[in-house]
Design a protein around this motif. Structure first.
Motif, mmCIF file in Angstrom:
data_model
loop_
_atom_site.group_PDB
_atom_site.id
_atom_site.type_symbol
_atom_site.label_atom_id
_atom_site.label_comp_id
_atom_site.label_asym_id
_atom_site.label_seq_id
_atom_site.Cartn_x
_atom_site.Cartn_y
_atom_site.Cartn_z
ATOM 1 N N GLY A 46 18.646 -5.056 21.323
ATOM 2 C CA GLY A 46 19.238 -6.348 21.632
ATOM 3 C C GLY A 46 18.325 -7.533 21.399
ATOM 4 N N MET A 47 17.105 -7.290 20.959
ATOM 5 C CA MET A 47 16.101 -8.349 20.903
ATOM 6 C C MET A 47 16.405 -9.371 19.815
ATOM 7 S SD MET A 47 12.811 -6.545 19.019
ATOM 8 C CE MET A 47 11.994 -8.108 18.682
ATOM 9 N N ASP A 48 15.920 -10.584 20.038
ATOM 10 C CA ASP A 48 15.956 -11.641 19.038
ATOM 11 C C ASP A 48 15.021 -11.229 17.898
ATOM 12 O OD1 ASP A 48 15.619 -13.908 17.491
ATOM 13 O OD2 ASP A 48 15.130 -15.232 19.167
ATOM 14 N N PRO A 49 15.525 -11.103 16.668
ATOM 15 C CA PRO A 49 14.662 -10.664 15.566
ATOM 16 C C PRO A 49 13.525 -11.624 15.259
ATOM 17 C CG PRO A 49 16.789 -11.437 14.744
ATOM 18 C CD PRO A 49 16.904 -11.360 16.238
ATOM 19 N N ASN A 50 13.627 -12.863 15.747
ATOM 20 C CA ASN A 50 12.568 -13.840 15.498
ATOM 21 C C ASN A 50 11.536 -13.911 16.617
ATOM 22 O OD1 ASN A 50 13.772 -14.800 13.033
ATOM 23 N ND2 ASN A 50 15.303 -15.847 14.293
ATOM 24 N N ALA A 51 11.763 -13.150 17.688
ATOM 25 C CA ALA A 51 10.848 -13.211 18.831
ATOM 26 C C ALA A 51 9.538 -12.492 18.514
ATOM 27 C CB ALA A 51 11.503 -12.594 20.062
ATOM 28 N N ASP A 52 8.450 -13.023 19.033
ATOM 29 C CA ASP A 52 7.121 -12.445 18.831
ATOM 30 C C ASP A 52 6.640 -11.888 20.157
ATOM 31 O OD1 ASP A 52 4.661 -11.705 17.868
ATOM 32 O OD2 ASP A 52 3.808 -13.718 17.958
ATOM 33 N N HIS A 53 6.984 -10.646 20.429
ATOM 34 C CA HIS A 53 6.619 -10.029 21.708
ATOM 35 C C HIS A 53 5.181 -9.525 21.661
ATOM 36 C CE1 HIS A 53 10.621 -10.067 23.596
ATOM 37 N NE2 HIS A 53 11.077 -9.932 22.368
ATOM 38 N N GLN A 54 4.424 -9.829 22.717
ATOM 39 C CA GLN A 54 3.007 -9.490 22.756
ATOM 40 C C GLN A 54 2.651 -8.523 23.886
ATOM 41 O OE1 GLN A 54 0.785 -10.570 20.448
ATOM 42 N NE2 GLN A 54 2.424 -11.655 19.380
ATOM 43 N N GLN A 55 3.251 -8.717 25.052
ATOM 44 C CA GLN A 55 2.898 -7.925 26.235
ATOM 45 C C GLN A 55 3.956 -6.837 26.453
ATOM 46 O OE1 GLN A 55 0.016 -8.576 28.008
ATOM 47 N NE2 GLN A 55 -0.445 -10.163 26.513
ATOM 48 N N VAL A 56 3.889 -5.788 25.645
ATOM 49 C CA VAL A 56 4.907 -4.742 25.667
ATOM 50 C C VAL A 56 4.254 -3.387 25.913
ATOM 51 C CG1 VAL A 56 6.709 -3.580 24.337
ATOM 52 C CG2 VAL A 56 6.372 -6.047 24.094
ATOM 53 N N ALA A 57 4.649 -2.733 26.995
ATOM 54 C CA ALA A 57 4.132 -1.387 27.289
ATOM 55 C C ALA A 57 4.878 -0.327 26.497
ATOM 56 C CB ALA A 57 4.236 -1.101 28.784
ATOM 57 N N HIS A 58 6.186 -0.559 26.264
ATOM 58 C CA HIS A 58 7.013 0.391 25.526
ATOM 59 C C HIS A 58 8.010 -0.375 24.665
ATOM 60 C CE1 HIS A 58 5.648 3.637 28.242
ATOM 61 N NE2 HIS A 58 5.851 2.761 29.217
ATOM 62 N N ARG A 59 8.247 0.120 23.463
ATOM 63 C CA ARG A 59 9.314 -0.387 22.611
ATOM 64 C C ARG A 59 10.358 0.718 22.468
ATOM 65 N NH1 ARG A 59 8.268 -4.948 19.213
ATOM 66 N NH2 ARG A 59 6.245 -5.859 19.717
ATOM 67 N N PHE A 60 11.569 0.426 22.910
ATOM 68 C CA PHE A 60 12.626 1.420 22.906
ATOM 69 C C PHE A 60 13.628 1.098 21.806
ATOM 70 C CE2 PHE A 60 11.402 1.125 27.506
ATOM 71 C CZ PHE A 60 10.759 2.360 27.583
ATOM 72 N N ALA A 61 13.716 1.974 20.810
ATOM 73 C CA ALA A 61 14.666 1.765 19.719
ATOM 74 C C ALA A 61 16.081 2.135 20.141
ATOM 75 C CB ALA A 61 14.254 2.576 18.498
ATOM 76 N N HIS A 62 16.206 3.012 21.132
ATOM 77 C CA HIS A 62 17.510 3.497 21.607
ATOM 78 C C HIS A 62 17.366 3.828 23.087
ATOM 79 C CE1 HIS A 62 20.947 6.243 22.180
ATOM 80 N NE2 HIS A 62 21.493 5.601 21.152
ATOM 81 N N PRO A 63 18.436 3.684 23.877
ATOM 82 C CA PRO A 63 18.338 4.025 25.305
ATOM 83 C C PRO A 63 17.812 5.434 25.572
ATOM 84 C CG PRO A 63 20.330 2.785 24.912
ATOM 85 C CD PRO A 63 19.730 3.042 23.556
ATOM 86 N N ASP A 64 18.068 6.377 24.670
ATOM 87 C CA ASP A 64 17.550 7.737 24.863
ATOM 88 C C ASP A 64 16.033 7.752 24.976
ATOM 89 O OD1 ASP A 64 20.102 8.742 24.771
ATOM 90 O OD2 ASP A 64 19.936 9.556 22.730
ATOM 91 N N ASP A 65 15.371 6.779 24.323
ATOM 92 C CA ASP A 65 13.900 6.722 24.368
ATOM 93 C C ASP A 65 13.414 6.460 25.793
ATOM 94 O OD1 ASP A 65 13.922 7.084 21.634
ATOM 95 O OD2 ASP A 65 13.722 4.954 21.180
#
Length: 210
Positions: A184-203
């Motif tokens: 659901g993320m904004d494709p233009n957002a520059d996320h820096q403080q991320v512990a996990h990146r979830f490509a799908h809810p199963d992750d």
């Protein structure tokens, strides 16, 4: 680590509400003589209502009327808002020991009305915090910290899952790990403080599998 609590944003994280948001905002802004395009929708979608209004040129003293109109029009579009694929399965299959909750910039009445079709999932939520449940809103940490206090989980043992920079800032301010809902993320957002990146809810569910 094994988290004791998972807190979720709604828009762009649990529900694909951008299309409905775009239609509703376009209709309400037209009443103010303002247009609303796809770029504006993408930019303002993650914002709190007051921030979005300011960005779009709506006067601050119009907030109550604007919000009332938005909620009235949105009431006709709740049926258009769907959970992202995999969300309901995730929520209903997480370990019972994990405290689940929602922390959103939606107001309480919008939260409850919008999630009414998804009661199987909502019964799993130990806490829900809307925009009018605390004196401050995201990205201030108070809503998230309030939710964690109510489920008796320390910030360092929790994960906040969201799609926006505001969600990331909220987690950082609360000293809570942030999980980015990439779907659901904004494709233009520059996320820096991320512990996990979830490509799908199963992750997310895989965090709790040995």
């Amino acid at each position: 680590m094994t988290y004791q609590a998972l807190m979720f944003d709604i828009d762009g994280t649990l529900t694909n509400s951008l299309p409905a948001y775009t239609r509703v905002m376009r209709q309400v802004l037209k009443e103010y003589g303002l247009s609303f395009n796809e770029e504006q929708a993408q930019r303002t979608f993650p914002m709190a209502a007051e921030q979005a209004m300011a960005d779009l040129g709506v006067a601050a003293d119009e907030f109550d009327h604007f919000q009332a109109r938005y909620e009235a029009v949105m009431a006709d579009h709740f049926q258009d808002i769907q959970l992202y694929p995999g969300i309901e399965h995730l929520i209903t299959t997480l370990p019972a020991s994990v405290k689940l909750g929602i922390v959103t910039s939606q107001r309480r009445n919008e939260l409850e009305a919008g999630m009414q079709p998804h009661q199987a999932m909502m019964t799993k939520m130990a806490v829900t915090i809307g925009a009018d449940d605390t004196p401050k809103r995201k990205p201030d940490p108070l809503p998230l910290l309030t939710a964690l206090e109510r489920v008796h989980v320390a910030p360092e043992n929790a994960l906040f899952i969201g799609d926006s920079l505001s969600d990331e800032q909220t987690a950082k301010a609360a000293n809570v790990d942030f999980g980015l809902a990439v779907w659901g993320m904004d494709p233009n957002a520059d996320h820096q403080q991320v512990a996990h990146r979830f490509a799908h809810p199963d992750d997310i569910g895989r965090l709790f599998k040995n």
